[in-house]
Scaffold this motif. Structure first.
Motif, PDB file in Angstrom:
ATOM      1  N   LEU A   7       0.818  -1.208   0.000  1.00  0.00           N
ATOM      2  CA  LEU A   7       0.000   0.000   0.000  1.00  0.00           C
ATOM      3  C   LEU A   7       0.858   1.266   0.000  1.00  0.00           C
ATOM      4  O   LEU A   7       1.934   1.288   0.610  1.00  0.00           O
ATOM      5  CB  LEU A   7      -0.901   0.025   1.240  1.00  0.00           C
ATOM      6  N   PRO A   8       0.365   2.328  -0.638  1.00  0.00           N
ATOM      7  CA  PRO A   8       1.073   3.605  -0.582  1.00  0.00           C
ATOM      8  C   PRO A   8       0.794   4.339   0.726  1.00  0.00           C
ATOM      9  O   PRO A   8      -0.264   4.173   1.341  1.00  0.00           O
ATOM     10  CB  PRO A   8       0.487   4.382  -1.765  1.00  0.00           C
ATOM     11  N   ALA A   9       1.771   5.130   1.145  1.00  0.00           N
ATOM     12  CA  ALA A   9       1.596   6.082   2.243  1.00  0.00           C
ATOM     13  C   ALA A   9       1.901   7.447   1.653  1.00  0.00           C
ATOM     14  O   ALA A   9       3.054   7.893   1.616  1.00  0.00           O
ATOM     15  CB  ALA A   9       2.526   5.756   3.404  1.00  0.00           C
ATOM     16  N   PRO A  10       0.874   8.138   1.144  1.00  0.00           N
ATOM     17  CA  PRO A  10       1.099   9.322   0.313  1.00  0.00           C
ATOM     18  C   PRO A  10       1.515  10.554   1.108  1.00  0.00           C
ATOM     19  O   PRO A  10       1.256  10.675   2.306  1.00  0.00           O
ATOM     20  CB  PRO A  10      -0.273   9.536  -0.338  1.00  0.00           C
ATOM     21  N   PRO A 139      -5.136  11.752  11.356  1.00  0.00           N
ATOM     22  CA  PRO A 139      -6.533  11.622  10.922  1.00  0.00           C
ATOM     23  C   PRO A 139      -6.785  11.998   9.468  1.00  0.00           C
ATOM     24  O   PRO A 139      -7.603  11.355   8.808  1.00  0.00           O
ATOM     25  CB  PRO A 139      -7.278  12.556  11.878  1.00  0.00           C
ATOM     26  N   VAL A 140      -6.096  13.007   8.929  1.00  0.00           N
ATOM     27  CA  VAL A 140      -6.386  13.382   7.538  1.00  0.00           C
ATOM     28  C   VAL A 140      -5.951  12.281   6.582  1.00  0.00           C
ATOM     29  O   VAL A 140      -6.588  12.049   5.546  1.00  0.00           O
ATOM     30  CB  VAL A 140      -5.745  14.730   7.157  1.00  0.00           C
ATOM     31  N   PHE A 141      -4.901  11.550   6.924  1.00  0.00           N
ATOM     32  CA  PHE A 141      -4.477  10.445   6.070  1.00  0.00           C
ATOM     33  C   PHE A 141      -5.443   9.267   6.169  1.00  0.00           C
ATOM     34  O   PHE A 141      -5.645   8.543   5.195  1.00  0.00           O
ATOM     35  CB  PHE A 141      -3.058  10.013   6.432  1.00  0.00           C
ATOM     36  N   VAL A 142      -6.048   9.067   7.335  1.00  0.00           N
ATOM     37  CA  VAL A 142      -7.101   8.063   7.477  1.00  0.00           C
ATOM     38  C   VAL A 142      -8.343   8.517   6.723  1.00  0.00           C
ATOM     39  O   VAL A 142      -8.997   7.724   6.023  1.00  0.00           O
ATOM     40  CB  VAL A 142      -7.424   7.822   8.958  1.00  0.00           C
ATOM     41  N   HIS A 143      -8.665   9.785   6.848  1.00  0.00           N
ATOM     42  CA  HIS A 143      -9.837  10.398   6.203  1.00  0.00           C
ATOM     43  C   HIS A 143      -9.778  10.227   4.686  1.00  0.00           C
ATOM     44  O   HIS A 143     -10.778   9.905   4.045  1.00  0.00           O
ATOM     45  CB  HIS A 143      -9.857  11.871   6.598  1.00  0.00           C
ATOM     46  N   ARG A 270       1.583  15.746  -8.853  1.00  0.00           N
ATOM     47  CA  ARG A 270       0.245  16.248  -9.172  1.00  0.00           C
ATOM     48  C   ARG A 270      -0.585  16.322  -7.899  1.00  0.00           C
ATOM     49  O   ARG A 270      -0.554  15.419  -7.058  1.00  0.00           O
ATOM     50  CB  ARG A 270      -0.459  15.332 -10.183  1.00  0.00           C
ATOM     51  N   GLY A 271      -1.323  17.401  -7.738  1.00  0.00           N
ATOM     52  CA  GLY A 271      -2.259  17.502  -6.638  1.00  0.00           C
ATOM     53  C   GLY A 271      -3.421  16.542  -6.820  1.00  0.00           C
ATOM     54  O   GLY A 271      -3.901  16.316  -7.935  1.00  0.00           O
ATOM     55  N   LEU A 272      -3.868  15.955  -5.711  1.00  0.00           N
ATOM     56  CA  LEU A 272      -4.955  14.972  -5.737  1.00  0.00           C
ATOM     57  C   LEU A 272      -5.990  15.348  -4.681  1.00  0.00           C
ATOM     58  O   LEU A 272      -5.644  15.895  -3.634  1.00  0.00           O
ATOM     59  CB  LEU A 272      -4.429  13.569  -5.414  1.00  0.00           C
ATOM     60  N   ASN A 273      -7.227  14.990  -4.931  1.00  0.00           N
ATOM     61  CA  ASN A 273      -8.265  15.179  -3.929  1.00  0.00           C
ATOM     62  C   ASN A 273      -8.589  13.892  -3.172  1.00  0.00           C
ATOM     63  O   ASN A 273      -9.141  13.944  -2.075  1.00  0.00           O
ATOM     64  CB  ASN A 273      -9.531  15.751  -4.567  1.00  0.00           C
ATOM     65  N   THR A 274      -8.245  12.749  -3.737  1.00  0.00           N
ATOM     66  CA  THR A 274      -8.451  11.470  -3.069  1.00  0.00           C
ATOM     67  C   THR A 274      -7.106  10.839  -2.788  1.00  0.00           C
ATOM     68  O   THR A 274      -6.223  10.838  -3.651  1.00  0.00           O
ATOM     69  CB  THR A 274      -9.289  10.518  -3.939  1.00  0.00           C
ATOM     70  N   SER A 275      -6.935  10.285  -1.607  1.00  0.00           N
ATOM     71  CA  SER A 275      -5.682   9.649  -1.239  1.00  0.00           C
ATOM     72  C   SER A 275      -5.414   8.416  -2.085  1.00  0.00           C
ATOM     73  O   SER A 275      -6.304   7.578  -2.267  1.00  0.00           O
ATOM     74  CB  SER A 275      -5.723   9.248   0.237  1.00  0.00           C
ATOM     75  N   PRO A 276      -4.191   8.241  -2.570  1.00  0.00           N
ATOM     76  CA  PRO A 276      -3.845   6.994  -3.270  1.00  0.00           C
ATOM     77  C   PRO A 276      -4.042   5.750  -2.404  1.00  0.00           C
ATOM     78  O   PRO A 276      -4.285   4.671  -2.939  1.00  0.00           O
ATOM     79  CB  PRO A 276      -2.363   7.196  -3.612  1.00  0.00           C
ATOM     80  N   ALA A 280      -6.204   2.637  -3.616  1.00  0.00           N
ATOM     81  CA  ALA A 280      -5.637   1.280  -3.651  1.00  0.00           C
ATOM     82  C   ALA A 280      -6.546   0.264  -2.984  1.00  0.00           C
ATOM     83  O   ALA A 280      -6.626  -0.893  -3.390  1.00  0.00           O
ATOM     84  CB  ALA A 280      -4.264   1.272  -2.989  1.00  0.00           C
ATOM     85  N   LEU A 281      -7.266   0.701  -1.954  1.00  0.00           N
ATOM     86  CA  LEU A 281      -8.159  -0.206  -1.214  1.00  0.00           C
ATOM     87  C   LEU A 281      -9.598  -0.151  -1.713  1.00  0.00           C
ATOM     88  O   LEU A 281     -10.459  -0.860  -1.194  1.00  0.00           O
ATOM     89  CB  LEU A 281      -8.117   0.113   0.280  1.00  0.00           C
ATOM     90  N   GLY A 282      -9.846   0.703  -2.708  1.00  0.00           N
ATOM     91  CA  GLY A 282     -11.185   0.776  -3.286  1.00  0.00           C
ATOM     92  C   GLY A 282     -12.222   1.362  -2.359  1.00  0.00           C
ATOM     93  O   GLY A 282     -13.405   1.012  -2.416  1.00  0.00           O
ATOM     94  N   TYR A 283     -11.796   2.299  -1.487  1.00  0.00           N
ATOM     95  CA  TYR A 283     -12.722   2.899  -0.539  1.00  0.00           C
ATOM     96  C   TYR A 283     -13.770   3.771  -1.225  1.00  0.00           C
ATOM     97  O   TYR A 283     -14.896   3.829  -0.813  1.00  0.00           O
ATOM     98  CB  TYR A 283     -11.948   3.795   0.439  1.00  0.00           C
ATOM     99  N   LEU A 284     -13.309   4.545  -2.249  1.00  0.00           N
ATOM    100  CA  LEU A 284     -14.189   5.592  -2.788  1.00  0.00           C
ATOM    101  C   LEU A 284     -14.574   5.283  -4.222  1.00  0.00           C
ATOM    102  O   LEU A 284     -13.848   4.573  -4.908  1.00  0.00           O
ATOM    103  CB  LEU A 284     -13.467   6.951  -2.704  1.00  0.00           C
TER     104      LEU A 284
END
Length: 284
Positions: A7-10, A139-143, A270-276, A280-284
């Motif tokens: 898994l990535p830790a962005p 928390p923001v990385f969990v979010h 690149r700026g992203l709005n969803t965490s990689p 990767a885990l298919g959350y969103l």
């Protein structure tokens, strides 16, 4: 036994960071905009039946038991009561003390990843609450989404930001976050603004209240920031040491990055709005 997870830790950027007060416990009250970028450490998480938590990779200057990766795994293990353990490994890409959130992101990836690997079914809210015990940025990385943050950075509201290309420079030194927040010259009384005002104001009004102190304490950061500002609007992220500038196109970012690399470690992201991680885990 579930298969190991890779898994990535962005990384994240603080597009702005205002300090609007200081609490009685010494922690500072912040207003910030968190955004993910497509730079990441990579963690491998494998479950084990003996209950042991083992990190295979040494991180310079950090003991095994003090590493946030190990602490996050043990915290989740105690909270859930699972008899399972984990073997953890990391491919480190993000600089330590760089303001990109590497340690906090590592911890969040462990919490989110082991929650799935150990089949604990804890909610995102529960994981974020656990993560706050490890650090205000966890928390923001969990979010897992760009967010407006208040409090010490844990009161999160999902937002959607623009997604420019960034040039990120690391001036080759590590910044002590506690020393910055303890500096008597640090601005601690910025006027609070609403989230709507922050989003409406955009880049021209965004600033980092830590920047003046960091530039004074760390001349190499001041030198790099002055150089980068000549090419595009630039800021410090978090308490540094990394600096970033925004560009509309990848080509423009690459052109500036090629010049910067002659003097400093430099990335284009690149700026992203969803965490990689969530992708990767298919959350969103």
């Amino acid at each position: 036994m579930n298969a190991p997870l890779i898994l990535p830790a962005p990384a994240k950027l603080n597009r702005m960071l205002h300090i609007v007060g200081r609490r009685e416990d010494g922690f500072h009250c912040l207003q910030t905009l968190f955004q993910f970028i497509d730079l990441s450490d990579q963690l491998t998480l494998a479950s084990r039946n003996d209950g042991k938590i083992y990190l295979t990779d040494e991180v310079s200057g950090v003991s095994h038991d003090d590493n946030l990766i190990v602490r996050a795994a043990r915290l989740l293990q105690r909270h859930s009561g699972t008899p399972l353990g984990a073997t953890l490994s990391i491919e480190k890409q993000l600089p330590m003390g760089g303001g990109l959130g590497g340690g906090s992101s590592n911890a969040a990836t462990v919490l989110v990843g082991l929650n799935q690997l150990w089949q604990l079914d804890l909610s995102q809210h529960d994981l974020a609450h656990l993560g706050l015990q490890l650090g205000a940025d966890v928390p923001v990385f969990v979010h897992g989404h760009s967010a407006w943050a208040e409090g010490v950075g844990e009161q999160l509201t999902t937002v959607t930001l623009d997604t420019p290309w960034f040039v990120i420079i690391h001036p080759g030194i590590s910044v002590s976050t506690p020393s910055v927040f303890q500096d008597p010259q640090l601005t601690r009384d910025s006027r609070p603004i609403t989230m709507a005002r922050a989003l409406q104001g955009g880049a021209p009004e965004w600033r980092n209240d830590c920047e003046a102190v960091v530039k004074e304490r760390y001349p190499p950061i001041a030198e790099a920031l002055n150089w980068l500002t000549q090419h595009a609007p630039s800021r410090l992220t978090g308490t540094g040491a990394c600096l970033f500038a925004e560009f509309e196109t990848r080509q423009a970012a690459q052109a500036t990055a090629s010049l910067a690399r002659q003097r400093w470690p430099t990335w284009v992201a690149r700026g992203l709005n969803t965490s990689p991680l969530h992708d990767a885990l298919g959350y969103l």
